[in-house]
Design a protein around this motif. Structure first.
Motif, mmCIF file in Angstrom:
data_model
loop_
_atom_site.group_PDB
_atom_site.id
_atom_site.type_symbol
_atom_site.label_atom_id
_atom_site.label_comp_id
_atom_site.label_asym_id
_atom_site.label_seq_id
_atom_site.Cartn_x
_atom_site.Cartn_y
_atom_site.Cartn_z
ATOM 1 N N PHE A 258 60.114 40.389 71.982
ATOM 2 C CA PHE A 258 59.087 40.748 71.001
ATOM 3 C C PHE A 258 58.296 39.509 70.581
ATOM 4 O O PHE A 258 58.747 38.376 70.768
ATOM 5 C CB PHE A 258 59.737 41.403 69.786
ATOM 6 C CG PHE A 258 60.074 42.855 70.014
ATOM 7 C CD1 PHE A 258 59.230 43.866 69.580
ATOM 8 C CD2 PHE A 258 61.229 43.208 70.692
ATOM 9 C CE1 PHE A 258 59.537 45.204 69.805
ATOM 10 C CE2 PHE A 258 61.546 44.541 70.924
ATOM 11 C CZ PHE A 258 60.701 45.542 70.479
ATOM 12 N N SER A 259 57.089 39.743 69.988
ATOM 13 C CA SER A 259 56.282 38.592 69.601
ATOM 14 C C SER A 259 56.920 37.865 68.402
ATOM 15 O O SER A 259 57.716 38.438 67.656
ATOM 16 C CB SER A 259 54.848 39.004 69.305
ATOM 17 O OG SER A 259 54.825 40.206 68.624
ATOM 18 N N LYS A 260 56.474 36.597 68.233
ATOM 19 C CA LYS A 260 57.152 35.698 67.290
ATOM 20 C C LYS A 260 57.180 36.277 65.867
ATOM 21 O O LYS A 260 58.211 36.239 65.199
ATOM 22 C CB LYS A 260 56.422 34.350 67.309
ATOM 23 C CG LYS A 260 57.203 33.236 66.710
ATOM 24 C CD LYS A 260 56.598 31.880 67.047
ATOM 25 C CE LYS A 260 57.233 30.799 66.208
ATOM 26 N NZ LYS A 260 56.662 30.654 64.874
ATOM 27 N N TYR A 265 59.969 38.876 61.308
ATOM 28 C CA TYR A 265 60.031 40.049 60.423
ATOM 29 C C TYR A 265 61.420 40.694 60.501
ATOM 30 O O TYR A 265 62.013 41.058 59.483
ATOM 31 C CB TYR A 265 58.938 41.062 60.823
ATOM 32 C CG TYR A 265 58.935 42.284 59.962
ATOM 33 C CD1 TYR A 265 58.415 42.244 58.669
ATOM 34 C CD2 TYR A 265 59.483 43.484 60.419
ATOM 35 C CE1 TYR A 265 58.433 43.370 57.856
ATOM 36 C CE2 TYR A 265 59.501 44.614 59.628
ATOM 37 C CZ TYR A 265 58.977 44.553 58.354
ATOM 38 O OH TYR A 265 58.999 45.667 57.551
ATOM 39 N N THR A 266 61.947 40.807 61.738
ATOM 40 C CA THR A 266 63.272 41.421 61.928
ATOM 41 C C THR A 266 64.333 40.582 61.221
ATOM 42 O O THR A 266 65.191 41.106 60.498
ATOM 43 C CB THR A 266 63.608 41.524 63.437
ATOM 44 O OG1 THR A 266 62.555 42.222 64.064
ATOM 45 C CG2 THR A 266 64.914 42.237 63.683
ATOM 46 N N GLU A 267 64.251 39.250 61.403
ATOM 47 C CA GLU A 267 65.279 38.392 60.793
ATOM 48 C C GLU A 267 65.206 38.460 59.261
ATOM 49 O O GLU A 267 66.233 38.497 58.585
ATOM 50 C CB GLU A 267 65.130 36.959 61.329
ATOM 51 C CG GLU A 267 65.498 36.925 62.811
ATOM 52 C CD GLU A 267 65.441 35.552 63.494
ATOM 53 O OE1 GLU A 267 65.914 35.461 64.620
ATOM 54 O OE2 GLU A 267 64.906 34.600 62.895
ATOM 55 N N LYS A 268 63.970 38.550 58.750
ATOM 56 C CA LYS A 268 63.798 38.640 57.287
ATOM 57 C C LYS A 268 64.365 39.982 56.780
ATOM 58 O O LYS A 268 65.074 40.029 55.779
ATOM 59 C CB LYS A 268 62.295 38.527 56.964
ATOM 60 C CG LYS A 268 61.984 38.469 55.500
ATOM 61 C CD LYS A 268 60.504 38.265 55.267
ATOM 62 C CE LYS A 268 59.954 39.290 54.348
ATOM 63 N NZ LYS A 268 59.281 40.408 54.695
ATOM 64 N N THR A 269 64.057 41.056 57.517
ATOM 65 C CA THR A 269 64.544 42.382 57.098
ATOM 66 C C THR A 269 66.066 42.421 57.125
ATOM 67 O O THR A 269 66.698 42.957 56.211
ATOM 68 C CB THR A 269 63.968 43.477 58.034
ATOM 69 O OG1 THR A 269 62.571 43.334 58.067
ATOM 70 C CG2 THR A 269 64.327 44.878 57.567
ATOM 71 N N PHE A 270 66.682 41.829 58.152
ATOM 72 C CA PHE A 270 68.146 41.810 58.233
ATOM 73 C C PHE A 270 68.726 41.061 57.032
ATOM 74 O O PHE A 270 69.735 41.459 56.469
ATOM 75 C CB PHE A 270 68.591 41.152 59.548
ATOM 76 C CG PHE A 270 68.778 42.157 60.674
ATOM 77 C CD1 PHE A 270 68.096 43.363 60.677
ATOM 78 C CD2 PHE A 270 69.643 41.900 61.724
ATOM 79 C CE1 PHE A 270 68.264 44.292 61.703
ATOM 80 C CE2 PHE A 270 69.828 42.822 62.756
ATOM 81 C CZ PHE A 270 69.130 44.012 62.739
ATOM 82 N N LYS A 271 68.065 39.977 56.652
ATOM 83 C CA LYS A 271 68.540 39.199 55.494
ATOM 84 C C LYS A 271 68.522 40.084 54.247
ATOM 85 O O LYS A 271 69.496 40.122 53.486
ATOM 86 C CB LYS A 271 67.615 38.003 55.290
ATOM 87 C CG LYS A 271 68.335 36.784 54.840
ATOM 88 C CD LYS A 271 67.380 35.648 54.754
ATOM 89 C CE LYS A 271 68.111 34.330 54.660
ATOM 90 N NZ LYS A 271 67.192 33.227 54.829
ATOM 91 N N VAL A 453 59.936 47.816 64.509
ATOM 92 C CA VAL A 453 58.943 46.850 64.993
ATOM 93 C C VAL A 453 58.337 47.387 66.290
ATOM 94 O O VAL A 453 59.019 48.068 67.061
ATOM 95 C CB VAL A 453 59.556 45.442 65.238
ATOM 96 C CG1 VAL A 453 59.843 44.740 63.945
ATOM 97 C CG2 VAL A 453 60.810 45.516 66.105
ATOM 98 N N ALA A 454 57.055 47.090 66.497
ATOM 99 C CA ALA A 454 56.374 47.606 67.695
ATOM 100 C C ALA A 454 55.407 46.573 68.229
ATOM 101 O O ALA A 454 54.624 45.996 67.480
ATOM 102 C CB ALA A 454 55.631 48.894 67.354
ATOM 103 N N ASP A 455 55.502 46.323 69.531
ATOM 104 C CA ASP A 455 54.508 45.514 70.238
ATOM 105 C C ASP A 455 53.806 46.483 71.167
ATOM 106 O O ASP A 455 54.348 46.856 72.205
ATOM 107 C CB ASP A 455 55.218 44.441 71.087
ATOM 108 C CG ASP A 455 55.165 43.074 70.440
ATOM 109 O OD1 ASP A 455 54.190 42.819 69.708
ATOM 110 O OD2 ASP A 455 56.089 42.282 70.669
ATOM 111 N N ILE A 456 52.625 46.929 70.785
ATOM 112 C CA ILE A 456 51.969 47.987 71.558
ATOM 113 C C ILE A 456 50.787 47.416 72.337
ATOM 114 O O ILE A 456 49.984 46.655 71.788
ATOM 115 C CB ILE A 456 51.437 49.102 70.599
ATOM 116 C CG1 ILE A 456 52.567 49.632 69.713
ATOM 117 C CG2 ILE A 456 50.767 50.228 71.361
ATOM 118 C CD1 ILE A 456 53.622 50.428 70.408
ATOM 119 N N ALA A 464 50.812 44.026 67.257
ATOM 120 C CA ALA A 464 52.191 43.852 66.781
ATOM 121 C C ALA A 464 52.281 44.372 65.358
ATOM 122 O O ALA A 464 51.477 43.982 64.505
ATOM 123 C CB ALA A 464 52.567 42.377 66.824
ATOM 124 N N SER A 465 53.228 45.267 65.105
ATOM 125 C CA SER A 465 53.358 45.742 63.732
ATOM 126 C C SER A 465 54.816 46.012 63.391
ATOM 127 O O SER A 465 55.628 46.306 64.273
ATOM 128 C CB SER A 465 52.530 47.008 63.530
ATOM 129 O OG SER A 465 53.202 48.101 64.056
#
Ligand code: FAD
Ligand code: NAI
Length: 508
Positions: A258-260, A265-271, A453-456, A464-465
């Motif tokens: 996935f894009s940077k 965003y994923t790491e922040k959401t997991f936190k 998360v989506a890389d479309i 990227a959203s």
């Protein structure tokens, strides 16, 4: 007035929806009568009932071949929603479609054998098959000859030979894996609340460790944390302070494809969800109660530590199946291939003429995803339909050329000549089929707490959203991609059921 129109629109959509569901149900229940397979035609053997093989079968005109399907699984599995089955958000049968259901709709009958291909003998053009199910008849091993073969057996779980993984870890690839995980989560929770359990043991039992920060590991970690937040902590309040999910990844970040900004965003959401991410941490050994992992510190030094766990889910990607490895060893052109069957741009296995490969067992420079496998399967269906048409036209041409020599000059001969010209034109048109080209639609992943998360791929660029809107998009995209109307209805009902009543926490 606006309200009246909105009401009419809703009314019309509801009717359209009901008609759509009705047609789906009718078609599923009333297939046309099928002619039997025709053994005089070429035998096309298809291995597997996964994304690649089923997408091929869906579009293949089965009247052109004597089609035989061999797979140890008599159903298709919609893998993108499998992580949701580990916590009971979706029941596993809602994402399974029996192959018999759709094979009954093909123009000509298709033979299905529930068995595993144990060996492909390329020289002899036969596949050895073995019925590995619980019930065995007098006959449970046999040989199936082929003229054409499609290998779509997917991949198995990679363990990199790390000791203890197979004995103590759980994978997430098949329905049985999801059921085993669901059972183990509940077992850990109930055992943790057993009378007089020590604090250390409670902590260990409720430590849910996921190894592998690819999309499988991330989606599972997100689903598990949702299960805890929305249901487990309400039904079993005793576990609330100790239940913890940890994701272990050898690379510096999760979701490398996935894009940077989506990784961040994923790491922040997991936190926020209180899921711990341990990057730059490589698992080296697994015992029944803890894993041994080597983590790299910011100064470059390495530390080996023991991480106790109650549940260990191992999601570190794909490895070759033995039947594929064995086939590769028989074909000299495959000797440099390591990760799967090397194929050319028409998906023909290099070094063969009559063997094709699709999906995770084929190496065609694309990621091993359902998207790639299904596009490859659809391409092969078009190719095989076209090959059959080509053969039919060539036979007609041969026949007409013969006739042409037998009839006298004049009107009949001119007629045959015109027919030949017409057929030659058709043949040129039919033969115009380009090589396989993959069209990437984008990547999607669920990350928990109703966020995705989506890389479309969008026009010529990339969109990227991440967030809750993306989650709604994720849900609608996967719902529309489900195999059948039956699957869609069941999945929606499961979502509603989980929302209203919560997930089922029974251990079975
Ligand atoms: P599979 O779908 O794995 O099918 C292989 C078939 O071969 C099965 O029917 C199996 O029973 C059969 N088989 C196995 N051994 C033999 C044998 N010896 N003889 C005969 N048959 C055999 N990809 C995406 O693009 N998007 C996603 O959201 C996504 N989510 C995923 C979630 C999970 C949990 C997992 C595990 C994967 C996900 N993937 C996703 C990846 C995707 O599922 C695979 O890339 C895809 O299944 C590959 O298709 P395939 O046809 O090659 O293999
Ligand atoms: P993966 O190959 O994508 O990721 C596995 C991860 O495990 C890697 O990041 C690797 O660095 C890590 N790893 C390997 N050994 C390790 C060790 N000893 N210790 C710690 N970490 C280790 O595997 P995954 O997630 O199973 O996916 C397989 C395929 O299926 C991929 O192609 C993926 O794109 C596809 N898939 C797609 C999904 C989606 O689009 N939503 C969902 C699930 C899978």
């Amino acid at each position: 007035r606006i309200l009246r129109w909105a009401w009419r629109l809703t009314y019309l959509s509801a009717i359209a929806g009901m008609v759509y569901v009705g047609v789906g149900i009718y078609e599923a229940k009333h297939p046309d009568d099928q002619p039997d397979p025709d053994p005089s035609k070429k035998t096309l053997v298809i291995l597997g009932t996964g994304w690649g093989s089923v997408s091929l079968l869906k579009k293949l005109d089965t009247e052109n071949y004597n089609v035989v399907v061999i797979s140890p699984r008599n159903y298709f599995l919609f893998t993108p929603l499998l992580p949701s089955c580990t916590t009971g958000t979706i029941e596993h049968r809602s994402i399974m479609e029996p192959v018999r259901n759709f094979l009954r709709h093909k123009k000509a009958a298709v033979k299905f054998y529930e068995a595993e291909a144990t060996k492909i003998d390329y020289e002899k053009r036969v596949v050895y098959i073995n019925d590995d199910s619980e019930i065995k008849g007098d006959m449970s091993q046999t040989v199936v000859p082929f003229d054409m073969l499609v290998v779509g057996v997917g991949a198995e779980n990679a363990t990199f030979g790390i000791p203890g993984v197979r004995e103590h870890g759980l994978f997430l690839k098949e329905v049985g894996d999801a059921q085993a995980i669901r059972k183990r989560i509940m077992d850990c929770c109930e055992t943790a609340t057993f009378k007089d359990q020590s604090q250390d043991e409670i902590k260990r039992l409720l430590h849910m460790v996921v190894v592998g920060g690819g999309p499988t590991g991330v989606e599972f970690a997100g689903e598990l944390q949702d299960f805890f937040q929305e249901d487990l902590r309400k039904w079993i309040p005793d576990i609330a302070g100790n239940f913890h999910v940890t994701l272990v990844e050898a690379l510096p970040n999760v979701l490398p494809m996935f894009s940077k900004n989506l990784i961040e965003y994923t790491e922040k959401t997991f936190k926020e969800e209180t899921i711990s991410i341990r990057t730059k941490t490589m698992v080296k050994n697994v015992t029944d109660k803890y894993i041994e992992a080597e983590s790299t510190k910011p100064d470059g030094s390495k530390v080996l530590e023991k991480i106790p766990y109650g549940l260990l889910v191992w999601a570190t990607g794909n490895a070759l199946r033995p039947v594929v490895k064995d086939l590769m060893m028989q074909i000299p052109a495959q000797k440099d291939s390591r990760r799967g069957l090397a194929v050319n741009e028409y998906l023909v296995v290099k070094g063969t003429e009559n063997v094709w490969a699709v999906g995770d067992c084929a190496i065609a420079n694309y990621a091993p995803t359902a998207q790639v496998a299904s596009q490859e399967g659809a391409f092969l269906a078009r190719l095989f339909n076209q090959m059959a048409k080509t053969e039919e036209i060539e036979t007609q041409l041969l026949h007409l050329s013969d006739e042409q020599g037998k009839v006298p000059n004049g009107e009949p001969r001119n007629k045959i000549f015109a027919d030949i010209k017409e057929l030659q034109k058709r043949l040129r048109r039919v033969k115009q089929m380009g090589p396989f080209e993959y069209s990437h639609q984008g990547s999607l992943a669920y990350i928990g707490s109703e966020k995705a998360v989506a890389d479309i791929s969008w026009m010529t660029g990339n969109l990227a959203s991440g967030g809750q809107l993306t989650y709604l998009f994720w849900r609608s995209a996967y719902l529309s991609m489900c195999f059948s109307t039956r699957n869609r209805v069941l999945v929606v009902m499961d979502w509603i059921k989980a929302k209203i009543f919560g997930r089922d926490v029974s251990r079975e």
